[in-house]
Write a protein that holds these residues in place. Structure first.
Motif, PDB file in Angstrom:
ATOM      1  N   ALA A  47    -101.743  14.634  35.505  1.00 57.43           N
ATOM      2  CA  ALA A  47    -100.942  14.552  35.042  1.00 57.43           C
ATOM      3  C   ALA A  47    -100.910  15.345  34.134  1.00 57.43           C
ATOM      4  O   ALA A  47    -100.248  16.874  33.693  1.00 57.43           O
ATOM      5  N   LEU A  48    -102.265  16.280  33.083  1.00 55.17           N
ATOM      6  CA  LEU A  48    -102.407  16.865  31.827  1.00 55.17           C
ATOM      7  C   LEU A  48    -102.358  18.845  32.690  1.00 55.17           C
ATOM      8  O   LEU A  48    -101.608  19.538  32.329  1.00 55.17           O
ATOM      9  N   ALA A  49    -103.146  18.485  34.291  1.00 57.91           N
ATOM     10  CA  ALA A  49    -102.605  19.723  34.993  1.00 57.91           C
ATOM     11  C   ALA A  49    -100.814  19.995  35.228  1.00 57.91           C
ATOM     12  O   ALA A  49    -101.018  21.561  35.121  1.00 57.91           O
ATOM     13  N   THR A  50    -100.634  19.279  35.335  1.00 63.59           N
ATOM     14  CA  THR A  50     -99.222  19.545  35.497  1.00 63.59           C
ATOM     15  C   THR A  50     -98.423  19.974  34.486  1.00 63.59           C
ATOM     16  O   THR A  50     -97.495  20.143  35.082  1.00 63.59           O
ATOM     17  N   ALA A  51     -98.503  18.979  33.155  1.00 59.71           N
ATOM     18  CA  ALA A  51     -97.886  19.456  31.940  1.00 59.71           C
ATOM     19  C   ALA A  51     -98.141  21.106  31.378  1.00 59.71           C
ATOM     20  O   ALA A  51     -97.072  22.062  31.365  1.00 59.71           O
ATOM     21  N   LYS A  52     -99.386  21.396  31.541  1.00 51.96           N
ATOM     22  CA  LYS A  52     -99.922  22.749  31.658  1.00 51.96           C
ATOM     23  C   LYS A  52     -99.315  23.775  32.577  1.00 51.96           C
ATOM     24  O   LYS A  52     -98.733  24.325  31.577  1.00 51.96           O
ATOM     25  N   ARG A  53     -99.066  23.692  33.602  1.00 51.30           N
ATOM     26  CA  ARG A  53     -98.683  24.389  34.539  1.00 51.30           C
ATOM     27  C   ARG A  53     -96.993  24.314  33.937  1.00 51.30           C
ATOM     28  O   ARG A  53     -96.236  25.406  34.342  1.00 51.30           O
ATOM     29  N   LYS A  57     -94.838  27.408  33.034  1.00 52.17           N
ATOM     30  CA  LYS A  57     -93.739  28.780  33.518  1.00 52.17           C
ATOM     31  C   LYS A  57     -92.785  28.996  32.715  1.00 52.17           C
ATOM     32  O   LYS A  57     -92.011  29.193  32.770  1.00 52.17           O
ATOM     33  N   LYS A  58     -92.264  27.619  31.278  1.00 51.55           N
ATOM     34  CA  LYS A  58     -91.176  28.213  30.700  1.00 51.55           C
ATOM     35  C   LYS A  58     -91.675  29.686  29.695  1.00 51.55           C
ATOM     36  O   LYS A  58     -90.638  29.751  29.227  1.00 51.55           O
ATOM     37  N   LYS A  59     -92.824  29.857  29.497  1.00 56.76           N
ATOM     38  CA  LYS A  59     -93.423  30.609  28.170  1.00 56.76           C
ATOM     39  C   LYS A  59     -92.940  32.086  28.855  1.00 56.76           C
ATOM     40  O   LYS A  59     -93.169  32.409  29.761  1.00 56.76           O
ATOM     41  N   PRO A  60     -91.886  33.384  28.137  1.00 52.70           N
ATOM     42  CA  PRO A  60     -91.518  34.062  28.542  1.00 52.70           C
ATOM     43  C   PRO A  60     -92.983  34.994  29.107  1.00 52.70           C
ATOM     44  O   PRO A  60     -93.623  34.625  28.621  1.00 52.70           O
ATOM     45  N   PRO A  61     -92.794  35.986  29.661  1.00 55.33           N
ATOM     46  CA  PRO A  61     -94.111  36.941  29.710  1.00 55.33           C
ATOM     47  C   PRO A  61     -94.334  37.840  28.679  1.00 55.33           C
ATOM     48  O   PRO A  61     -92.994  38.325  28.076  1.00 55.33           O
ATOM     49  N   MET A  62     -95.755  38.519  29.142  1.00 58.19           N
ATOM     50  CA  MET A  62     -96.106  38.886  27.590  1.00 58.19           C
ATOM     51  C   MET A  62     -95.441  40.496  27.829  1.00 58.19           C
ATOM     52  O   MET A  62     -95.433  40.532  28.688  1.00 58.19           O
ATOM     53  N   LYS A  63     -94.845  40.766  26.538  1.00 59.79           N
ATOM     54  CA  LYS A  63     -94.521  42.585  27.275  1.00 59.79           C
ATOM     55  C   LYS A  63     -94.977  43.329  27.161  1.00 59.79           C
ATOM     56  O   LYS A  63     -96.926  43.465  27.069  1.00 59.79           O
ATOM     57  N   GLY A  64     -95.281  44.107  27.999  1.00 59.23           N
ATOM     58  CA  GLY A  64     -96.276  45.426  28.896  1.00 59.23           C
ATOM     59  C   GLY A  64     -96.906  44.321  30.177  1.00 59.23           C
ATOM     60  O   GLY A  64     -97.272  45.008  30.641  1.00 59.23           O
ATOM     61  N   THR A  65     -96.647  43.683  30.377  1.00 60.65           N
ATOM     62  CA  THR A  65     -96.948  42.333  31.355  1.00 60.65           C
ATOM     63  C   THR A  65     -96.203  42.223  32.878  1.00 60.65           C
ATOM     64  O   THR A  65     -96.680  42.094  34.334  1.00 60.65           O
ATOM     65  N   GLU A  66     -94.399  43.100  32.689  1.00 57.07           N
ATOM     66  CA  GLU A  66     -93.849  42.823  33.590  1.00 57.07           C
ATOM     67  C   GLU A  66     -94.232  44.056  34.640  1.00 57.07           C
ATOM     68  O   GLU A  66     -94.754  45.012  34.397  1.00 57.07           O
ATOM     69  N   ARG A  67     -93.480  43.756  35.937  1.00 60.31           N
ATOM     70  CA  ARG A  67     -94.054  44.664  36.663  1.00 60.31           C
ATOM     71  C   ARG A  67     -92.691  44.993  37.743  1.00 60.31           C
ATOM     72  O   ARG A  67     -91.817  43.480  37.553  1.00 60.31           O
TER      73      ARG A  67
END
Length: 67
Positions: A47-53, A57-67
């Motif tokens: 349950a904790l692993a699922t919640a963390k994943r 997934k909801k966080k936007p990608p950090m600036k400069g890491t987009e491909r």
């Protein structure tokens, strides 16, 4: 002994004897509590692993890491 019966919950093996009686054999008394604790830990960890994943997934990608 005339028959035996195995159960998964709780873990046990019943040996039926002539005359209508039965006795447990093969599974020590400490096994069921240990299985319960390990199962609870496995479910909590999943349950904790699922919640963390889901959270990652909801966080936007950090600036400069987009491909």
């Amino acid at each position: 002994m005339d028959a035996f019966q195995g159960d998964f919950v709780p873990l046990r093996l019943l040996c039926h004897i002539d005359g209508g009686g039965s006795y447990t054999a093969g599974v020590p008394g400490y096994v069921n509590p240990v299985v319960a604790v390990l199962t609870t830990g496995a479910v909590a960890t999943g349950a904790l692993a699922t919640a963390k994943r889901t959270q990652l997934k909801k966080k936007p990608p950090m600036k400069g890491t987009e491909r």
